[in-house]
Design a protein around this motif. Sequence first.
Motif, short mmCIF file in Angstrom:
data_model
loop_
_atom_site.label_atom_id
_atom_site.label_comp_id
_atom_site.label_asym_id
_atom_site.label_seq_id
_atom_site.Cartn_x
_atom_site.Cartn_y
_atom_site.Cartn_z
N ALA A 1 -31.33 -36.33 77.11
CA ALA A 1 -31.87 -35.06 76.62
C ALA A 1 -31.73 -33.97 77.69
O ALA A 1 -31.34 -32.84 77.39
CB ALA A 1 -33.32 -35.23 76.22
N HIS A 2 -32.02 -34.32 78.95
CA HIS A 2 -31.89 -33.33 80.03
C HIS A 2 -30.45 -32.88 80.20
O HIS A 2 -30.17 -31.69 80.33
CB HIS A 2 -32.40 -33.93 81.34
CG HIS A 2 -33.88 -33.81 81.49
ND1 HIS A 2 -34.50 -32.60 81.63
CD2 HIS A 2 -34.85 -34.74 81.49
CE1 HIS A 2 -35.81 -32.79 81.71
NE2 HIS A 2 -36.05 -34.08 81.63
N LEU A 3 -29.54 -33.86 80.18
CA LEU A 3 -28.12 -33.51 80.37
C LEU A 3 -27.63 -32.64 79.21
O LEU A 3 -26.85 -31.71 79.43
CB LEU A 3 -27.28 -34.79 80.46
CG LEU A 3 -27.45 -35.55 81.78
CD1 LEU A 3 -26.87 -36.95 81.68
CD2 LEU A 3 -26.78 -34.79 82.93
N THR A 4 -28.11 -32.92 78.00
CA THR A 4 -27.70 -32.12 76.85
C THR A 4 -28.17 -30.68 77.02
O THR A 4 -27.43 -29.74 76.76
CB THR A 4 -28.29 -32.73 75.56
OG1 THR A 4 -27.91 -34.08 75.50
CG2 THR A 4 -27.80 -32.00 74.33
N ARG A 5 -29.39 -30.53 77.50
CA ARG A 5 -29.92 -29.18 77.70
C ARG A 5 -29.06 -28.43 78.73
O ARG A 5 -28.71 -27.27 78.53
CB ARG A 5 -31.37 -29.28 78.17
CG ARG A 5 -32.22 -28.14 77.66
CD ARG A 5 -33.69 -28.40 77.88
NE ARG A 5 -34.17 -29.62 77.25
CZ ARG A 5 -35.23 -30.31 77.69
NH1 ARG A 5 -35.89 -29.91 78.75
NH2 ARG A 5 -35.63 -31.39 77.06
N VAL A 6 -28.70 -29.14 79.80
CA VAL A 6 -27.87 -28.51 80.84
C VAL A 6 -26.54 -28.09 80.24
O VAL A 6 -26.03 -26.99 80.48
CB VAL A 6 -27.67 -29.49 82.02
CG1 VAL A 6 -26.60 -28.97 82.97
CG2 VAL A 6 -28.98 -29.71 82.74
N SER A 7 -25.96 -28.97 79.43
CA SER A 7 -24.67 -28.67 78.83
C SER A 7 -24.74 -27.43 77.95
O SER A 7 -23.88 -26.56 78.01
CB SER A 7 -24.21 -29.89 78.03
OG SER A 7 -23.23 -29.53 77.11
N LYS A 8 -25.80 -27.33 77.13
CA LYS A 8 -25.92 -26.18 76.22
C LYS A 8 -26.14 -24.89 77.00
O LYS A 8 -25.68 -23.83 76.61
CB LYS A 8 -27.10 -26.38 75.26
CG LYS A 8 -26.97 -27.60 74.38
CD LYS A 8 -25.81 -27.51 73.42
CE LYS A 8 -25.48 -28.88 72.84
NZ LYS A 8 -24.14 -29.03 72.33
N GLN A 9 -26.88 -25.00 78.12
CA GLN A 9 -27.18 -23.78 78.89
C GLN A 9 -25.99 -23.30 79.70
O GLN A 9 -25.80 -22.12 79.90
CB GLN A 9 -28.36 -24.03 79.82
CG GLN A 9 -29.69 -23.98 79.09
CD GLN A 9 -30.82 -24.60 79.89
OE1 GLN A 9 -30.62 -25.07 81.01
NE2 GLN A 9 -32.01 -24.62 79.31
N THR A 10 -25.19 -24.23 80.21
CA THR A 10 -24.13 -23.85 81.14
C THR A 10 -22.75 -23.83 80.48
O THR A 10 -21.80 -23.31 81.06
CB THR A 10 -24.06 -24.84 82.31
OG1 THR A 10 -23.85 -26.15 81.77
CG2 THR A 10 -25.33 -24.82 83.13
N GLY A 11 -22.60 -24.45 79.31
CA GLY A 11 -21.29 -24.51 78.68
C GLY A 11 -20.41 -25.62 79.23
O GLY A 11 -19.22 -25.69 78.92
N VAL A 12 -20.98 -26.49 80.07
CA VAL A 12 -20.21 -27.61 80.62
C VAL A 12 -20.11 -28.69 79.54
O VAL A 12 -21.11 -29.05 78.93
CB VAL A 12 -20.92 -28.20 81.86
CG1 VAL A 12 -20.19 -29.43 82.38
CG2 VAL A 12 -21.06 -27.15 82.94
N GLY B 1 -11.33 -34.29 67.60
CA GLY B 1 -11.17 -33.20 66.64
C GLY B 1 -10.27 -32.10 67.20
O GLY B 1 -10.35 -30.97 66.74
N GLY B 2 -9.46 -32.43 68.20
CA GLY B 2 -8.51 -31.45 68.74
C GLY B 2 -8.77 -31.10 70.20
O GLY B 2 -8.34 -30.06 70.67
N GLY B 3 -9.49 -31.96 70.92
CA GLY B 3 -9.77 -31.70 72.33
C GLY B 3 -11.26 -31.57 72.55
O GLY B 3 -12.04 -31.47 71.60
N MET B 4 -11.66 -31.54 73.83
CA MET B 4 -13.09 -31.41 74.12
C MET B 4 -13.55 -29.99 73.86
O MET B 4 -12.79 -29.05 74.03
CB MET B 4 -13.33 -31.76 75.58
CG MET B 4 -13.62 -33.22 75.76
SD MET B 4 -13.85 -33.56 77.47
CE MET B 4 -13.28 -35.22 77.53
N VAL B 5 -14.80 -29.87 73.46
CA VAL B 5 -15.34 -28.56 73.14
C VAL B 5 -16.29 -28.13 74.26
O VAL B 5 -17.12 -28.92 74.71
CB VAL B 5 -16.09 -28.60 71.79
CG1 VAL B 5 -16.74 -27.27 71.49
CG2 VAL B 5 -15.13 -29.00 70.69
N GLU B 6 -16.17 -26.86 74.67
CA GLU B 6 -17.05 -26.31 75.70
C GLU B 6 -18.51 -26.45 75.30
O GLU B 6 -18.88 -26.16 74.17
CB GLU B 6 -16.76 -24.83 75.85
CG GLU B 6 -16.15 -24.48 77.16
CD GLU B 6 -15.71 -23.04 77.17
OE1 GLU B 6 -16.51 -22.19 76.76
OE2 GLU B 6 -14.58 -22.80 77.61
#
Length: 456
Positions: free
Chosen positions: A198-209, A85-90
Amino acid sequence: MAKARSGRSHYVCSACGGVSPKWLGQCPHCRDWNTLEEAANEVSSGGGRFASLAPSLGVVDIVDVQPEAIARIPTGSEEFDRVLGGGMVEGSVVLIGGDPGIGKSTLLLQALAHVAAGHPVLYVTGEESAAQVALRASRLGLQDARVPLLAETELEKIIPEIISRRPRVAVIDSIQTMYSGALQSAPGSVAQVRDCAAHLTRVSKQTGVAIVMIGHVTKEGTLAGPRVLEHIVDTVLYFEGDTFSSHRLVRAFKNRFGAVNELGVFAMTDRGLRGVSNPSALFLSRRDREVAGSCVLVTQEGTRPLLVEVQALVDNAHVPNPRRLSVGLEQNRLAMLLAVLNRHAGIACYDQDVFINAVGGVRIAEPAADLAVMLAIVSSIRDRPLPRGLAAFGEIGLAGEIRPAPRGQERLREMAKLGFSRALIPRANAPKRPIEGLEAIAVEHLDEALASAWSD
Ligand code: TYD
Ligand code: MG
C-alpha cells in the motif's frame, strides 16, 4: 523485527473488516477463525478523524476532466509489452507472481536493463545480494547496463530512495522480503506485505514512478495476501509453465491498462528469457504419425489465438472408483463432459480411468476447450486417431449441443496459418466467407460432431 510499541497497531478481520484492539483467534464481529491481521494505526497530526487529510479538490463534471494520454515505457520484449497492454505505464503498479525459480528476477532485470538505456531505473533487491544480481546480469550479457541496485528490505529506507531518485521504473524483488518498522509482525506476513504494497502504491501514484513488485506464490498457489494486493495494484501478472521445460508463460489476470488473459510466451535460454513469436508450435507435440487420444484445440488467450494439443487416455479401471485426472484443464468440466458423453452419445466410462492433459504446461480454463477434450476422449476409447490436420473448438452444453466460442474467426485464421486443413467447429462460428486451405465442418450437436470427425 521492530520492537513492540504499544498503541501503534490494531487488528483487522480479513473477512468482515471488523477491528479489534488485540489479536484474537476468533473475530468478535463475524465469528470467523484466524482472520485477524495486524494493521498499523495511521498517525494523525491531531484534531478529529479527518483533520490530517489534504483539502478536497472539489467535485468536477466528468466532461470537464481531460483524460491524460497514457505514457508507455517499452520493456524491450515484445511478449512482455503485450501482457502489459503495450508497455509499462507511468505511475502504475504491477504485481508479478510465480513459483520460485521460474524466472521473475531474470525477466525484470532484462526489462530494467532495456529501460535503463534511456531512463533512470532502480532495482531493489531484498532477496539476493547486489553481487548476486550483478552475477546474473553478467550471465545475461547485461554487465554494462546502468541499473542502480539497492540491497535493502526496510521500507523506510527504500521509499526516500525512490522519491529522491525518481526512476521511471523501480523493481521490488520481492514484496515478501520487505518490511515496515511500523508493524510488529515478521516480514512476509500478510500484514507486512499489505502495508508495504500500500505504501509503495501511494509513492507510485504521487511520483509517477512505475513500480513492479515481485511476489512469491504460497503453497496453496496464491500470492500471500492475495485479495488485498490484487485490489491495491493496477496489474497482476502470473508466471506459469512447468520448471521442467524451458518455456514460460506470463499471463495478465487483472490489468487496468490492457486486456486480461493476455499471454506472453518466453523460452528460458542460457542467456535469459527470449520471447517466442510463434507459440502455437510449442504446444503441439511433434510426431510423424497420428496417435489415438489426441486432438488439437484452438484456444483464445487475450487477443491471441493459440493452438494446444489436448491428450486423453481412457483405460480399464482396476479400482471401484475410477480415476478422473486432469492436467491443465478443468477437472469439474471433465466429469460433466463424461456425463454428457454417456447420456447423449451412449458412450459410458463408469468403469474406466480417464486422464486428460494439455501439452506444454499451459492452463486452459475456457469452456471452448470442451469439443477438443471430448474428441480426444472418444479417440482414446475407440483407439482411432483423428484425421491428420484436424483442429477443433466449441463449448458442449448439458443437452449435448455445441455452443459457439468467442472470436471464432480469429481462431479459424490461426488454424489455417499453422497448416491445419479441417476445422470442427460450432455451427454459429461457421465462417461467412471460405478460408483458403481450411475446410470448416460446422456442427450443432455432439452426435454430429462425433460422426463428422471420423468421416472420410
Ligand atoms: P530467477 O529469475 O532467479 O527466478 P525467480 O526470480 O522467479 O525465483 O530464475 C532462476 C532460474 O532460471 C534458475 O533456475 C536458472 C535459470 N536461468 C537460466 O536458465 N538462464 C539464465 O540466463 C538465467 C539468468 C537463469
Ligand atoms: Mg528471484
